[in-house]
Design a protein around this motif. Structure first.
Motif, mmCIF file in Angstrom:
data_model
loop_
_atom_site.group_PDB
_atom_site.id
_atom_site.type_symbol
_atom_site.label_atom_id
_atom_site.label_comp_id
_atom_site.label_asym_id
_atom_site.label_seq_id
_atom_site.Cartn_x
_atom_site.Cartn_y
_atom_site.Cartn_z
ATOM 1 N N SER A 1 22.053 -54.365 33.711
ATOM 2 C CA SER A 1 23.239 -54.297 34.568
ATOM 3 C C SER A 1 24.427 -54.973 33.901
ATOM 4 O O SER A 1 25.548 -54.443 33.901
ATOM 5 C CB SER A 1 22.953 -54.952 35.919
ATOM 6 N N GLN A 2 24.197 -56.150 33.314
ATOM 7 C CA GLN A 2 25.281 -56.876 32.660
ATOM 8 C C GLN A 2 25.778 -56.121 31.437
ATOM 9 O O GLN A 2 26.986 -56.079 31.181
ATOM 10 C CB GLN A 2 24.800 -58.271 32.277
ATOM 11 N N THR B 1 18.555 -57.224 35.182
ATOM 12 C CA THR B 1 19.811 -57.980 35.145
ATOM 13 C C THR B 1 20.514 -57.791 33.813
ATOM 14 O O THR B 1 21.736 -57.612 33.755
ATOM 15 C CB THR B 1 19.540 -59.472 35.383
ATOM 16 N N GLN C 1 12.823 -58.180 36.626
ATOM 17 C CA GLN C 1 14.099 -58.595 37.198
ATOM 18 C C GLN C 1 15.065 -59.030 36.094
ATOM 19 O O GLN C 1 16.257 -58.698 36.128
ATOM 20 C CB GLN C 1 13.885 -59.717 38.203
#
Length: 258
Positions: free
Chosen positions: A41-42, A38, A34
């Protein structure tokens, strides 16, 4: 003779311990995945934001430069400073379509004008444009890229092309037309009939992440497309793992004097 009693874990205890260890390992692995997702994605979102802002900033600067007359030509009429050429009529300094725009302006000895193309040949001051002459460029969208190139005097050929941004899946330009003579845009169209009445440009682009494994499969994913003026929701395939971001702005022709 007394024999010391030997003790240890029973089979049940070992199985329970292994099960707890497995659950703990799975929990840590899930947290790691996860966190990694994240981070990806960032990172992708930051890259898309930088690309989109840079492309819009370059488009903005070039449109702001359109029609600039330097000190030596400041008092000249627009038709004198910009005679017919580059595919434009005398006095005109902008012309375009929904996916490209042609612009021209004069160089500035103080170095305030810049190029968006790779026209380094014969330009010792690259990327500034200091010669007292006309410069013309075409910014265009094709093959999922926004590019800038120098425009020839006939307005038909572009050279020294340079990619400003890629991974663009939607792009649109519309032009603000003044219909009542107050020098304010009253309506927008992608095909003006009289470029002398154009006072503003609306620009929109949708940037997509290069990584296609960022978002999980789910239904109902959308992004705002470039349909003016409402930017309708565009559906995305359920299995599409890309990120999308829409950039939109309105730019005025600040050197428009007529």
């Amino acid at each position: 003779m007394f024999k010391p009693r030997q003790s240890g874990f029973t089979l049940v205890e070992l199985m329970v311990g292994l099960t707890l260890a497995l659950l703990l390992t799975l929990g840590i692995a899930n947290i790691y995945l996860q966190t990694r997702q994240t981070f990806r994605s960032q990172t992708a979102l930051a890259r898309m934001t930088e690309d989109g802002k840079y492309a819009l900033a370059t488009l903005q600067r070039m449109i702001y430069q359109a029609g600039f007359q330097n000190t030596a030509n400041m008092t000249a009429a627009a038709a004198t400073a910009f005679p017919a050429g580059y595919g434009m009529t005398a006095g005109a300094f902008i012309k375009g379509t929904s996916t490209s725009v042609d612009l021209r302006f004069l160089g500035d000895t103080e170095g305030n004008m810049v190029t968006c193309a790779q026209d380094t040949s014969g330009n010792a001051d690259y990327p500034t444009l200091k010669l007292n002459q006309q410069y013309a460029y075409r910014l265009s969208f094709q093959n999922n890229q926004l590019s800038c190139g120098t425009l020839n005097t006939a307005g038909t050929t572009v050279t020294d092309s340079q990619v400003l941004a890629d991974n663009i899946i939607d792009f649109k330009l519309t032009y603000g037309v003044d219909s009542d003579g107050d020098r304010l845009a009253d309506s927008y169209t992608d095909s003006p009939t009289n470029w002398a009445n154009v006072y503003a440009v609306r620009a929109c682009m949708v940037v997509r992440s290069s990584d296609d494994k960022i978002t999980v499969s789910s239904s109902g994913k959308t992004y705002l497309n470039c349909d003016f003026p409402n930017h309708a929701q565009q559906s995305v395939d359920d299995s599409d793992g890309h990120l999308y971001r829409t950039f939109s702005t309105t730019l005025y022709l600040r050197n428009k004097t007529n």
